[in-house]
Write a protein that holds these residues in place. Structure first.
Motif, PDB file in Angstrom:
ATOM      1  N   VAL A  82      -6.950   5.180  13.014  1.00  0.00           N
ATOM      2  CA  VAL A  82      -5.960   5.870  12.206  1.00  0.00           C
ATOM      3  C   VAL A  82      -4.906   4.816  11.836  1.00  0.00           C
ATOM      4  N   GLN A  83      -4.268   4.269  12.927  1.00  0.00           N
ATOM      5  CA  GLN A  83      -3.295   3.287  12.704  1.00  0.00           C
ATOM      6  C   GLN A  83      -4.018   2.019  11.604  1.00  0.00           C
ATOM      7  N   SER A  84      -5.062   1.579  11.773  1.00  0.00           N
ATOM      8  CA  SER A  84      -5.514   0.514  11.145  1.00  0.00           C
ATOM      9  C   SER A  84      -5.787   1.087   9.555  1.00  0.00           C
ATOM     10  N   ALA A  85      -6.191   2.303   9.441  1.00  0.00           N
ATOM     11  CA  ALA A  85      -6.635   3.066   8.023  1.00  0.00           C
ATOM     12  C   ALA A  85      -5.001   3.085   7.368  1.00  0.00           C
ATOM     13  N   ASN A  86      -4.027   3.510   8.249  1.00  0.00           N
ATOM     14  CA  ASN A  86      -2.844   3.801   7.522  1.00  0.00           C
ATOM     15  C   ASN A  86      -2.077   2.399   7.134  1.00  0.00           C
ATOM     16  N   ALA A  87      -2.150   1.389   7.785  1.00  0.00           N
ATOM     17  CA  ALA A  87      -1.883   0.135   7.353  1.00  0.00           C
ATOM     18  C   ALA A  87      -2.571  -0.485   6.208  1.00  0.00           C
ATOM     19  N   ARG A  88      -3.694  -0.219   6.242  1.00  0.00           N
ATOM     20  CA  ARG A  88      -4.393  -0.815   5.024  1.00  0.00           C
ATOM     21  C   ARG A  88      -4.353   0.076   3.741  1.00  0.00           C
ATOM     22  N   VAL A  89      -3.995   1.363   3.914  1.00  0.00           N
ATOM     23  CA  VAL A  89      -3.486   2.218   2.694  1.00  0.00           C
ATOM     24  C   VAL A  89      -2.007   1.593   2.159  1.00  0.00           C
ATOM     25  N   VAL A  90      -1.103   1.424   3.179  1.00  0.00           N
ATOM     26  CA  VAL A  90       0.191   0.861   2.743  1.00  0.00           C
ATOM     27  C   VAL A  90       0.028  -0.492   2.093  1.00  0.00           C
ATOM     28  N   SER A  91      -0.868  -1.352   2.504  1.00  0.00           N
ATOM     29  CA  SER A  91      -0.906  -2.645   2.181  1.00  0.00           C
ATOM     30  C   SER A  91      -1.407  -2.647   0.619  1.00  0.00           C
ATOM     31  N   GLU A  92      -2.231  -1.782   0.330  1.00  0.00           N
ATOM     32  CA  GLU A  92      -2.890  -1.490  -1.077  1.00  0.00           C
ATOM     33  C   GLU A  92      -1.910  -0.765  -1.787  1.00  0.00           C
ATOM     34  N   TRP A  93      -1.189  -0.031  -1.504  1.00  0.00           N
ATOM     35  CA  TRP A  93      -0.370   0.955  -2.514  1.00  0.00           C
ATOM     36  C   TRP A  93       1.046   0.358  -2.631  1.00  0.00           C
ATOM     37  N   PHE A  94       1.587  -0.437  -1.656  1.00  0.00           N
ATOM     38  CA  PHE A  94       3.206  -0.848  -1.648  1.00  0.00           C
ATOM     39  C   PHE A  94       3.398  -2.304  -1.744  1.00  0.00           C
ATOM     40  N   PRO A  95       4.297  -2.611  -2.817  1.00  0.00           N
ATOM     41  CA  PRO A  95       4.792  -4.117  -2.708  1.00  0.00           C
ATOM     42  C   PRO A  95       5.461  -4.315  -1.477  1.00  0.00           C
ATOM     43  N   ARG A  96       5.596  -5.614  -1.243  1.00  0.00           N
ATOM     44  CA  ARG A  96       6.378  -6.235  -0.031  1.00  0.00           C
ATOM     45  C   ARG A  96       7.717  -5.466   0.220  1.00  0.00           C
ATOM     46  N   LYS A  97       8.468  -5.414  -0.879  1.00  0.00           N
ATOM     47  CA  LYS A  97       9.598  -4.916  -0.654  1.00  0.00           C
ATOM     48  C   LYS A  97       9.935  -3.459  -0.167  1.00  0.00           C
ATOM     49  N   GLU A  98       9.002  -2.851  -0.184  1.00  0.00           N
ATOM     50  CA  GLU A  98       8.599  -1.242   0.246  1.00  0.00           C
ATOM     51  C   GLU A  98       7.928  -1.014   1.298  1.00  0.00           C
ATOM     52  N   ARG A  99       7.058  -2.058   1.889  1.00  0.00           N
ATOM     53  CA  ARG A  99       6.050  -1.868   2.739  1.00  0.00           C
ATOM     54  C   ARG A  99       6.528  -1.445   4.078  1.00  0.00           C
ATOM     55  N   ALA A 100       7.645  -1.858   4.642  1.00  0.00           N
ATOM     56  CA  ALA A 100       8.275  -1.509   5.906  1.00  0.00           C
ATOM     57  C   ALA A 100       8.694  -0.055   5.937  1.00  0.00           C
ATOM     58  N   PHE A 101       9.469   0.361   4.935  1.00  0.00           N
ATOM     59  CA  PHE A 101       9.697   1.990   4.951  1.00  0.00           C
ATOM     60  C   PHE A 101       8.490   2.670   4.740  1.00  0.00           C
ATOM     61  N   ALA A 102       7.547   2.376   3.896  1.00  0.00           N
ATOM     62  CA  ALA A 102       6.233   3.054   3.873  1.00  0.00           C
ATOM     63  C   ALA A 102       5.648   3.066   5.343  1.00  0.00           C
ATOM     64  N   SER A 103       5.751   2.124   5.975  1.00  0.00           N
ATOM     65  CA  SER A 103       5.242   2.037   7.163  1.00  0.00           C
ATOM     66  C   SER A 103       5.872   3.240   8.233  1.00  0.00           C
ATOM     67  N   GLY A 162       8.909  -0.242  11.414  1.00  0.00           N
ATOM     68  CA  GLY A 162       8.556  -0.642  10.084  1.00  0.00           C
ATOM     69  C   GLY A 162       8.272  -2.040   9.910  1.00  0.00           C
ATOM     70  N   ALA A 163       9.060  -3.069  10.256  1.00  0.00           N
ATOM     71  CA  ALA A 163       8.671  -4.332  10.082  1.00  0.00           C
ATOM     72  C   ALA A 163       7.365  -4.713  10.874  1.00  0.00           C
ATOM     73  N   LEU A 164       7.253  -4.268  12.151  1.00  0.00           N
ATOM     74  CA  LEU A 164       6.269  -4.451  13.182  1.00  0.00           C
ATOM     75  C   LEU A 164       4.958  -4.034  12.373  1.00  0.00           C
ATOM     76  N   LEU A 165       4.922  -2.873  11.890  1.00  0.00           N
ATOM     77  CA  LEU A 165       3.641  -2.444  11.317  1.00  0.00           C
ATOM     78  C   LEU A 165       3.464  -3.003   9.966  1.00  0.00           C
ATOM     79  N   SER A 166       4.233  -3.621   9.404  1.00  0.00           N
ATOM     80  CA  SER A 166       3.888  -4.374   8.269  1.00  0.00           C
ATOM     81  C   SER A 166       3.361  -5.757   8.301  1.00  0.00           C
ATOM     82  N   LEU A 167       3.693  -6.296   9.688  1.00  0.00           N
ATOM     83  CA  LEU A 167       3.293  -7.756  10.010  1.00  0.00           C
ATOM     84  C   LEU A 167       1.576  -7.950   9.394  1.00  0.00           C
TER      85      LEU A 167
END
Length: 455
Positions: free
Chosen positions: A140-161, A372-377
């Motif tokens: 689950v956590q891996s799939a969530n991070a993959r979805v956010v990495s695909e759908w969000f630019p860097r400047k929105e990735r931490a909040f999306a996470s 948020g920052a941790l899950l964006s790494l």
């Protein structure tokens, strides 16, 4: 070392990727990416409801199935055996087959495991269903991070996470009243059937809706350009247009950053799992809370942490938008959060129960600020999009390791009988400081193939 267009990479057997994009309307940028992260947040909430169902139903099950309190403890922990073990292959599978297929398979798998609990006739059957649930929820956590990495630019990735991580807190909070109501209406067996069915309903919506940005017809070209030009890790752009190949899974471990992600999350896991395991005991037996006071005030740190989680993600993204280099934009909330979480040590010498709760709330909120920052790494350091989920699985294994180590060490320190919770909470605070060290000085926030390997 960079991975170029050669087919000698780790996925040479995969078919060529189509980069053809459907026609999209132009004009004002669509906002479909936020719908996608809410969708995975709902899946995360369902996962935590299914995970917590047993905790609420265990008393009713114990009366009918006749097992001891010792076996009850084994039963409650059994989920984590397979959940921790399958973090590593779970992340690899998400990268290999993509989040759309793997998420659907995972949710169907764990939903069946949840519903099948209703058919059990003894302790062994419950254990088997919990092991199945742990396997299903591992990606689950891996799939969530993959979805956010695909759908969000860097400047929105931490909040999306932060948004998808809030699903875990929402699911945990909702599970108690929901499962209690279901047990009253349809019994404990029926509660497992109903909560298992929630996941199957979600899978139907997921398969109908989820596509990558270029293939999602609801996302117009303006949104796709915004995502990709802002650093969104889309496969079509990096693996198709650029011809870059994924790094082999075993090669991820050649870099100190990968090991630091595990170590840092292990340290953070110690304090997070304190609030899941020993926290009620501390309030009742150390601070003298009654059960009523525990129910009234015990939820304060967790509720405050949900808000802090979002604020931490917004803060990291705000730093990116104002031009702060990405490494600093991630490390500032990480280090501040981890150091701030060490205030848990002060709860052991608090002058009153109220002050103890203040220190605990400050600690939990500080840890949440780093989320948020941790899950964006993983998305920030992955060489290609098909390494994001693998790195997330590796990192999340560290959290489960902290969940195993922390409660055991705290229990051992309590067993010495000296100074009650002083040494246990000093240990938890020290682990937070150690985690801040790993994030500040060992983690490098840039793609692994731009870093120097350890060997």
């Amino acid at each position: 070392m960079r991975y170029h267009a050669s087919r000698r990479g780790g996925c040479m057997h995969e078919p060529a990727m189509s980069t053809a994009a459907p026609k999209r309307s132009t004009g004002k940028r669509s906002q479909i990416r936020w719908f996608m992260v809410v969708l995975v947040a709902l899946a995360t909430a369902i996962a935590y409801i299914d995970r917590a169902n047993l905790s609420v139903a265990s008393d009713s099950m114990q009366q009918e199935l006749q097992f001891s309190d010792e076996l009850k403890g084994v039963m409650l922990s059994s989920f984590f055996w397979t959940y921790a073990l399958f973090q590593l292959p779970g992340g690899w599978l998400v990268d290999r087959y993509g989040p759309r297929a793997l998420y659907a398979i995972a949710v169907v798998w764990w939903s069946i495991g949840t519903a099948a609990t209703a058919l059990t006739r003894g302790f062994a059957g419950v254990i088997g269903c919990r092991l199945v649930l742990g396997v299903g929820e591992a990606p689950v956590q891996s799939a969530n991070a993959r979805v956010v990495s695909e759908w969000f630019p860097r400047k929105e990735r931490a909040f999306a996470s932060s948004i998808f991580d809030t699903g875990s807190e929402f699911g945990s909070a909702l599970s108690v009243p929901l499962v209690t109501l279901l047990i009253a209406l349809v019994g404990w067996r029926g509660s497992f059937v109903v909560t298992g069915a929630l996941g199957l309903v979600w899978v139907v919506a997921w398969l109908l809706i989820y596509r990558s940005p270029r293939q999602q017809k609801w996302a117009n070209q303006a949104e796709v350009d915004y995502i990709e030009q802002g650093g969104g890790r889309t496969e079509e752009k990096e693996l198709g247009d650029a011809g870059k190949q994924p790094m082999k899974w075993r090669d991820l471990f050649r870099y100190s950053t990968t090991w630091a992600l595990v170590a840092g999350y292990t340290c953070r896991g110690v304090i997070i799992y304190f609030f899941i395991t020993w926290y009620p005991d501390f309030l009742v037996n150390q601070q003298g809370f009654s059960l009523l006071e525990l129910g009234l005030f015990g939820a304060i740190p967790g509720l405050a942490a949900m808000v802090a989680n979002w604020l931490g993600g917004l803060f990291s993204d705000w730093l990116v938008r104002r031009g702060t280099p990405l490494p600093m934009a991630r490390k500032i909330p990480l280090v501040i959060g981890m150091v701030g979480a060490s205030t848990i040590a002060l709860a052991s010498i608090a002058p009153s129960p109220a002050w103890a709760l203040v220190f605990l709330t400050a600690s939990y909120c500080s840890a949440a600020v780093s989320t948020g920052a941790l899950l964006s790494l993983p998305a920030d350091v992955a060489p290609t999009p098909r390494n994001v989920a693998s790195l997330t699985g590796v990192q999340n294994f560290g959290s489960q390791l902290g969940g195993i180590i922390g409660p055991i060490v705290i229990g051992f320190l309590l067993g010495t009988g000296q100074f009650a919770y002083v040494w246990p909470l000093v240990f938890a605070g020290a682990m937070c400081v150690l985690g801040a060290f790993f994030y500040a000085f060992v983690v490098q926030v840039k793609p692994l193939d731009e870093q120097k390997p350890m060997f």
